[in-house]
Design a protein around this motif. Structure first.
Motif, short mmCIF file in Angstrom:
data_model
loop_
_atom_site.label_atom_id
_atom_site.label_comp_id
_atom_site.label_asym_id
_atom_site.label_seq_id
_atom_site.Cartn_x
_atom_site.Cartn_y
_atom_site.Cartn_z
N PHE A 170 -6.69 -1.70 -2.70
CA PHE A 170 -5.93 -0.49 -2.38
C PHE A 170 -4.61 -0.78 -1.67
O PHE A 170 -3.81 0.13 -1.44
CB PHE A 170 -6.77 0.43 -1.49
CG PHE A 170 -8.06 0.86 -2.10
CD1 PHE A 170 -8.10 1.83 -3.09
CD2 PHE A 170 -9.27 0.30 -1.69
CE1 PHE A 170 -9.30 2.23 -3.67
CE2 PHE A 170 -10.47 0.70 -2.24
CZ PHE A 170 -10.49 1.66 -3.24
N GLN B 57 -4.57 5.06 -5.89
CA GLN B 57 -5.73 4.81 -5.03
C GLN B 57 -6.87 5.76 -5.37
O GLN B 57 -8.04 5.35 -5.47
CB GLN B 57 -5.33 4.95 -3.56
CG GLN B 57 -4.43 3.84 -3.06
CD GLN B 57 -3.93 4.10 -1.65
OE1 GLN B 57 -4.07 5.20 -1.12
NE2 GLN B 57 -3.33 3.10 -1.04
N LYS C 44 -10.53 4.76 -6.91
CA LYS C 44 -11.80 5.15 -6.30
C LYS C 44 -12.69 5.85 -7.32
O LYS C 44 -13.90 5.57 -7.39
CB LYS C 44 -11.54 6.06 -5.10
CG LYS C 44 -10.99 5.34 -3.89
CD LYS C 44 -11.08 6.16 -2.62
CE LYS C 44 -10.17 7.35 -2.64
NZ LYS C 44 -10.20 8.07 -1.32
N ASP D 145 -8.57 -0.44 4.67
CA ASP D 145 -8.50 1.02 4.70
C ASP D 145 -9.91 1.59 4.82
O ASP D 145 -10.68 1.61 3.85
CB ASP D 145 -7.81 1.55 3.44
CG ASP D 145 -7.43 3.01 3.57
OD1 ASP D 145 -8.32 3.83 3.89
OD2 ASP D 145 -6.25 3.34 3.37
N HIS E 220 -10.84 4.67 2.38
CA HIS E 220 -11.16 4.36 0.99
C HIS E 220 -12.51 3.68 0.87
O HIS E 220 -13.32 4.02 0.01
CB HIS E 220 -10.08 3.46 0.38
CG HIS E 220 -8.75 4.13 0.23
ND1 HIS E 220 -8.64 5.45 -0.13
CD2 HIS E 220 -7.48 3.66 0.39
CE1 HIS E 220 -7.36 5.78 -0.19
NE2 HIS E 220 -6.65 4.71 0.13
#
Length: 233
Positions: free
Chosen positions: A160, A168, A172, A192, A195
């Motif tokens: 990411f 992003q 996902k 992150d 995420h």
């Protein structure tokens, strides 16, 4: 699916990975988090037999990855752009990767059509070499080249980091769909927390080479991780 036993790596007298035991089950999506220098990338590379352990072993389907090539048949990984063949165009690279799975160019093109939104018109038919793409677009090439292999094990290091917010979200969704449809065992390293907690069923928190928390993801996981890193500051 993957089992780690007494795994240790030492550089210049400093232990950078020390994992006495870890089991990653088939179909699990694992998030690996930690500050810089925690040992995440070293652990990734040891699982992929790119770095040899000073002691211990990594087993994939019960077989030591340092003693067999069989695991490579069903494992795909993207660690960084250095693993791409950057003097090829994306199309040439995808055809090259597809050939390992006996995919014809037509079959590869059909598979690539599934990632039109993910590519966002920036990858195919641009007459660019991979080395001339942005880091974010190089990441897209790396991720999709993994998915073309239809792996049982997928490993992505910081996927990411260099891609825009829309991409992003698409990534996902792709990872969630992969888990739902193919039950792919997936390990994602990321800084992150949002995420990784959104995608992964289980979070491994590394610090100074050790896995200090092994958390099943729920509605409180992100807050728990944020609290930990706030304290570390």
């Amino acid at each position: 699916m993957i089992e780690i036993k007494n795994l240790k790596k030492i550089y210049n007298g400093v232990t950078v990975v020390n994992v006495p035991g870890l089991v990653i089950n088939k179909g699990e999506t694992i998030g690996l988090v930690g500050n810089n220098g925690a040992g995440k990338t070293t652990l990734f590379r040891m699982i992929l037999d790119l770095i040899r352990a000073d002691s211990g072993e990594v087993l994939s389907k019960g077989v030591n990855v340092a003693e067999s090539e069989e695991w490579k048949r069903y494992t795909a990984s993207y660690l960084d752009e250095g693993f791409l063949i950057d003097y090829l165009t994306p199309e040439e690279y995808f055809y090259f990767i597809g050939s390992f799975s006996d995919l014809s160019k037509a079959h590869t093109d059909a598979e690539l059509s599934r990632y039109t939104d993910f590519f966002n018109g920036e990858i195919l038919q641009r007459n660019k070499y991979i080395r001339d793409l942005s880091k974010g677009n190089q990441c897209k090439v790396g991720v999709v080249s993994c998915l073309l292999q239809n792996p049982e094990v997928l490993m992505l290091d910081e996927p990411f980091a260099n891609i825009d917010p829309s991409t992003q979200i698409r990534l996902k969704n792709m990872l969630k769909q992969l888990n739902a449809e193919r039950h792919t065992t997936t390990i994602v390293s990321s800084h992150d927390l949002s995420h990784v907690t959104d995608v992964c069923q289980r979070i491994l928190l590394m610090e100074k080479g050790k896995i200090i928390k092994d958390i099943r993801t729920d509605s409180n996981t992100r807050d728990e991780l944020e609290e930990y890193f706030s304290v570390m500051q």
